[in-house]
Motif scaffolding. Structure first.
Motif, PDB file in Angstrom:
ATOM      1  N   HIS A 500      -3.232  -6.288   2.143  1.00  0.00           N
ATOM      2  CA  HIS A 500      -2.555  -4.996   2.270  1.00  0.00           C
ATOM      3  C   HIS A 500      -3.510  -3.861   1.876  1.00  0.00           C
ATOM      4  O   HIS A 500      -4.491  -4.081   1.145  1.00  0.00           O
ATOM      5  CB  HIS A 500      -1.312  -4.959   1.374  1.00  0.00           C
ATOM      6  N   ALA A 501      -3.209  -2.674   2.354  1.00  0.00           N
ATOM      7  CA  ALA A 501      -4.120  -1.546   2.143  1.00  0.00           C
ATOM      8  C   ALA A 501      -4.409  -1.289   0.671  1.00  0.00           C
ATOM      9  O   ALA A 501      -5.527  -0.899   0.308  1.00  0.00           O
ATOM     10  CB  ALA A 501      -3.541  -0.293   2.804  1.00  0.00           C
ATOM     11  N   ASP A 502      -3.421  -1.512  -0.200  1.00  0.00           N
ATOM     12  CA  ASP A 502      -3.631  -1.266  -1.627  1.00  0.00           C
ATOM     13  C   ASP A 502      -4.185  -2.487  -2.360  1.00  0.00           C
ATOM     14  O   ASP A 502      -4.394  -2.445  -3.578  1.00  0.00           O
ATOM     15  CB  ASP A 502      -2.337  -0.799  -2.288  1.00  0.00           C
ATOM     16  N   GLY A 503      -4.400  -3.588  -1.631  1.00  0.00           N
ATOM     17  CA  GLY A 503      -4.968  -4.782  -2.237  1.00  0.00           C
ATOM     18  C   GLY A 503      -3.989  -5.629  -3.019  1.00  0.00           C
ATOM     19  O   GLY A 503      -4.383  -6.647  -3.604  1.00  0.00           O
ATOM     20  N   LEU A 504      -2.708  -5.232  -3.042  1.00  0.00           N
ATOM     21  CA  LEU A 504      -1.713  -5.942  -3.834  1.00  0.00           C
ATOM     22  C   LEU A 504      -0.853  -6.860  -2.970  1.00  0.00           C
ATOM     23  O   LEU A 504      -0.564  -6.549  -1.805  1.00  0.00           O
ATOM     24  CB  LEU A 504      -0.795  -4.939  -4.553  1.00  0.00           C
ATOM     25  N   ALA A 505      -0.439  -7.976  -3.542  1.00  0.00           N
ATOM     26  CA  ALA A 505       0.536  -8.841  -2.886  1.00  0.00           C
ATOM     27  C   ALA A 505       1.936  -8.278  -3.094  1.00  0.00           C
ATOM     28  O   ALA A 505       2.192  -7.565  -4.068  1.00  0.00           O
ATOM     29  CB  ALA A 505       0.451 -10.257  -3.445  1.00  0.00           C
ATOM     30  N   ARG A 506       2.831  -8.594  -2.176  1.00  0.00           N
ATOM     31  CA  ARG A 506       4.196  -8.070  -2.213  1.00  0.00           C
ATOM     32  C   ARG A 506       5.200  -9.168  -2.567  1.00  0.00           C
ATOM     33  O   ARG A 506       5.262 -10.197  -1.902  1.00  0.00           O
ATOM     34  CB  ARG A 506       4.606  -7.518  -0.842  1.00  0.00           C
ATOM     35  N   PHE A 507       5.990  -8.948  -3.609  1.00  0.00           N
ATOM     36  CA  PHE A 507       7.215  -9.717  -3.763  1.00  0.00           C
ATOM     37  C   PHE A 507       8.215  -9.200  -2.732  1.00  0.00           C
ATOM     38  O   PHE A 507       8.353  -7.981  -2.535  1.00  0.00           O
ATOM     39  CB  PHE A 507       7.803  -9.530  -5.160  1.00  0.00           C
ATOM     40  N   VAL A 508       8.913 -10.099  -2.084  1.00  0.00           N
ATOM     41  CA  VAL A 508       9.904  -9.716  -1.078  1.00  0.00           C
ATOM     42  C   VAL A 508      11.281 -10.131  -1.592  1.00  0.00           C
ATOM     43  O   VAL A 508      11.531 -11.332  -1.784  1.00  0.00           O
ATOM     44  CB  VAL A 508       9.616 -10.396   0.273  1.00  0.00           C
ATOM     45  N   PRO A 509      12.176  -9.184  -1.843  1.00  0.00           N
ATOM     46  CA  PRO A 509      13.502  -9.551  -2.359  1.00  0.00           C
ATOM     47  C   PRO A 509      14.328 -10.272  -1.298  1.00  0.00           C
ATOM     48  O   PRO A 509      14.540  -9.753  -0.203  1.00  0.00           O
ATOM     49  CB  PRO A 509      14.128  -8.203  -2.733  1.00  0.00           C
ATOM     50  N   VAL A 510      14.754 -11.484  -1.599  1.00  0.00           N
ATOM     51  CA  VAL A 510      15.529 -12.300  -0.658  1.00  0.00           C
ATOM     52  C   VAL A 510      16.644 -12.997  -1.422  1.00  0.00           C
ATOM     53  O   VAL A 510      16.532 -13.257  -2.618  1.00  0.00           O
ATOM     54  CB  VAL A 510      14.659 -13.348   0.056  1.00  0.00           C
TER      55      VAL A 510
END
Length: 642
Positions: A500-510
């Motif tokens: 990602h552009a900011d270099g961070l991984a995303r937690f995805v709420p599910v």
């Protein structure tokens, strides 16, 4: 060597039973060697002319192309180009949509990039623990097991599979509840103080939103929904503390909520601080021979070469420049939607047998029969080829050069070992023959030449092959991206930053919603499908090999003995498995380790033994993956049929 269900499985470095018998197909008496028009032998020129003459009668988007995850990179690339440049159609997708699309979608959301394993397989040998969610590699890819020999295994599967037999801990959730279990494990990790708070703060974003949902899934609540005990949930999380890998497979992905389910497993991996570090991580196990490469270079409805998005203006401009065209069609339909679309007039099928492998298979077969033109390229008379107006005989794996990309993103050369039988041509020659008759050039027949063009088309994309050459592959192991010929490749992604552009991984709420079709009074059981050691995909190849067919000759259904008794079924006798979409006839196998609320069917068999006559075509809203892994069924005695 070891034994799995009475059959010999490989030792370290060995082939599986499918591997050591594969050569039998090369000169099999049922091998196709002559084009067929309406079942009658024809010359290549006549067959090509017939197809092109018919195609000219249709509008571009009335013609579809359906590809396969077993095609080489060169074939997959040129098939996508052929559809969009020669046919000018947007209607192209492939059977890999039924394989890894949910994991791909979840990986893109979390990491900004989808590569099955962002680390080499050999890294698994250093693990303390490996969790396999919905995967049975002891039967589906036995040589993989040598990488797991030193680790404790946690296996998550509704069945007591051959892989589960090897596990330190087997969690056996109800079909369709993997997402709830992943949420419960994240809850337990948080409560037990095992989440990596520093990693979450430094390398991720979105944890709080994901935690608000997982906070509701305390162990006892998770046990009520999944059937997995709270004690086993706690044991699993404790085992994952340390050098651990979390790997998902089709069992987690082939659901109408498959993308969310994989996202839940990735959330757990991120909370434990596993991805993007040497010695731990998250990965997805591929399901076809070129499952990774097959989805990177343009035979998917929404993609262009280099894993570019087809609706990205910059991506379109780059590929149009390589292809020398001024326009390209936009995104088309996903696989199941393509196979059942009622506005298509023609379909060209390469490397796939959807009459057996697609969900709600009877409806797919009816739709293909209704086409004005069905063209199939294959080397045996598959069930789909038997329905075709035109069949082209094409080369097999040992008869052609090319490249494949394995589950760890490593590009591998496949070298020609022998000449094909007279009358057989390669898929590249077939594509060239069709394109040239349509008045469009630029379709090479030599794999090396196709790969050189693929390099340019993928340059700058997420899966950048521009620095890979056939010569380098002779001497080096190269994992994409390889952006230049002096670049060493990227065996381990994300060590410094995510994509990602900011270099961070995303937690995805599910959150867990359950199967699209829960059991009820009329259909009280849940059916799940899968593979067996001896057969592969639709079985069109493996059912022609005597050793494999003798080992598993017919369709069967695994049932708990109590479930069988309640239905009046007799072991080793035929029974009917019935869903809202169809009825399958199968031999009863009583398996004490089965859940009493579930049955299992392999999906390799044709006719009235097609497991996919039953399966639910409900689609994941993101990946468009059908819900193969769970549908509501009932059991009937075959002798009760009047």
């Amino acid at each position: 060597m070891s034994v799995i269900d009475g059959q010999v499985a490989p030792g370290p470095g060995g082939l599986c039973q499918k591997g050591w018998t594969a050569g039998e197909l090369l000169r099999h008496p049922s091998r196709l060697t002559t084009p067929l028009i309406h079942g009658e032998p024809a010359s290549w020129d006549d067959a090509l002319d017939f197809v092109v003459r018919k195609i000219r009668e249709y509008e571009p988007d009335e013609v579809a192309v359906f590809g396969g995850g077993g095609l080489t990179n060169e074939k997959a690339y040129l098939l996508g180009k052929f559809a969009r440049v020669a046919l000018k159609t947007s209607q192209i997708d492939y059977n890999g949509r039924f394989c890894m699309s949910s994991a791909a979608a979840a990986g893109n959301k979390a990491f900004g990039l989808d590569r099955g394993m962002p680390f080499p397989l050999t890294d698994l040998k250093t693990a303390d623990t490996v969790l396999l969610a919905g995967s049975n590699p002891a039967e589906t890819m036995p040589p993989f097991l040598r990488h797991l020999e030193g680790a404790r295994l946690i296996v998550i599967d509704p069945r007591r599979t051959a892989t589960a037999e090897r596990a330190t801990l087997h969690l056996q959730p109800a079909p369709g509840t993997d997402l709830a279990l992943a949420l419960g494990l994240l809850h337990t990790a948080m409560i037990e103080g095992l989440v990596d708070k520093a990693y979450i703060a430094e390398r991720t974003t979105g944890f709080d939103d994901a935690w608000r949902i997982a906070a509701q899934w305390w162990p006892e609540q998770t046990e009520r929904v999944t059937g997995v005990s709270a004690a086993d949930q706690r044991a699993a999380v404790q085992m994952l503390a340390g050098r651990s890998y979390l790997l998902t497979g089709r069992g987690s992905e082939q659901h109408a909520s498959g993308t969310d389910t994989v996202s839940a497993w990735i959330n757990l991996a991120l909370a434990l601080g596993l991805p993007g570090k040497t010695g731990s991580g998250y990965g997805c196990l591929t399901g076809q021979g070129n499952g990774q490469g097959g989805r990177e270079h343009g035979q998917k409805a929404d993609q262009l070469p280099g894993y570019r998005k087809i609706d990205d203006p910059a991506a379109r401009a780059h590929v149009m420049d390589v292809w020398g065209v001024d326009e390209l069609p936009g995104p088309g339909r996903s696989a199941y939607e393509l196979l059942t679309a009622d506005d298509l007039k023609a379909m060209l099928v390469f490397g796939s047998n959807p009459v057996v492998s697609a969900p709600r298979a009877a409806g797919v077969a009816d739709r293909l029969k209704a086409l004005d033109l069905l063209v199939v390229a294959d080397f045996v008379m598959s069930e789909t080829a038997a329905m075709a107006d035109v069949v082209f005989p094409v080369t097999q794996w040992a008869e052609e050069d090319g490249t494949m990309t394995n589950l760890e993103g490593r590009v591998i050369r496949r070298r020609k070992a022998l000449d094909p039988p007279p009358g057989v041509r390669s898929d590249l020659e077939l594509i060239n023959g069709l394109a040239s008759r349509l008045g469009v050039g630029g379709f090479p027949t030599e794999p090396r030449e196709a790969f050189e063009e693929l390099r340019r088309a993928s340059e700058g994309g997420l899966s950048d092959y521009s620095g890979i050459t056939y010569e380098r592959l002779d001497d080096e192991q190269l994992h994409w991206p390889v952006p230049s010929t002096d670049h060493p490749g990227t065996p381990r992604l994300f060590l410094d930053r995510f994509a990602h552009a900011d270099g961070l991984a995303r937690f995805v709420p599910v959150d867990h919603t359950g199967p699209a079709e829960p059991p009820d009074a009329e259909f009280p059981l849940q059916a799940t499908t899968g593979r067996v050691l001896q057969h592969y995909q639709s079985g069109a190849q493996t059912r022609r090999i005597g050793e494999l067919l003798k080992a598993v000759p017919e369709m069967y259904v695994e049932v708990h003995p109590d479930t069988a008794a309640r239905a009046g079924l007799v072991p080793d006798e035929p029974a009917h498995v019935v869903s809202r979409r169809g009825r399958v006839t199968a031999t009863v196998r009583c398996v004490p380790s089965m859940r009493v609320d579930a049955v299992f069917l392999p999906f390799h068999f044709p006719g009235d033994g097609r497991a996919n006559l039953l399966t639910n075509p409900a689609l994941d809203p993101t990946s468009r993956m059908p819900e193969f892994k769970v549908c509501a069924v009932r059991l009937e005695r075959a002798c009760d049929e009047s």
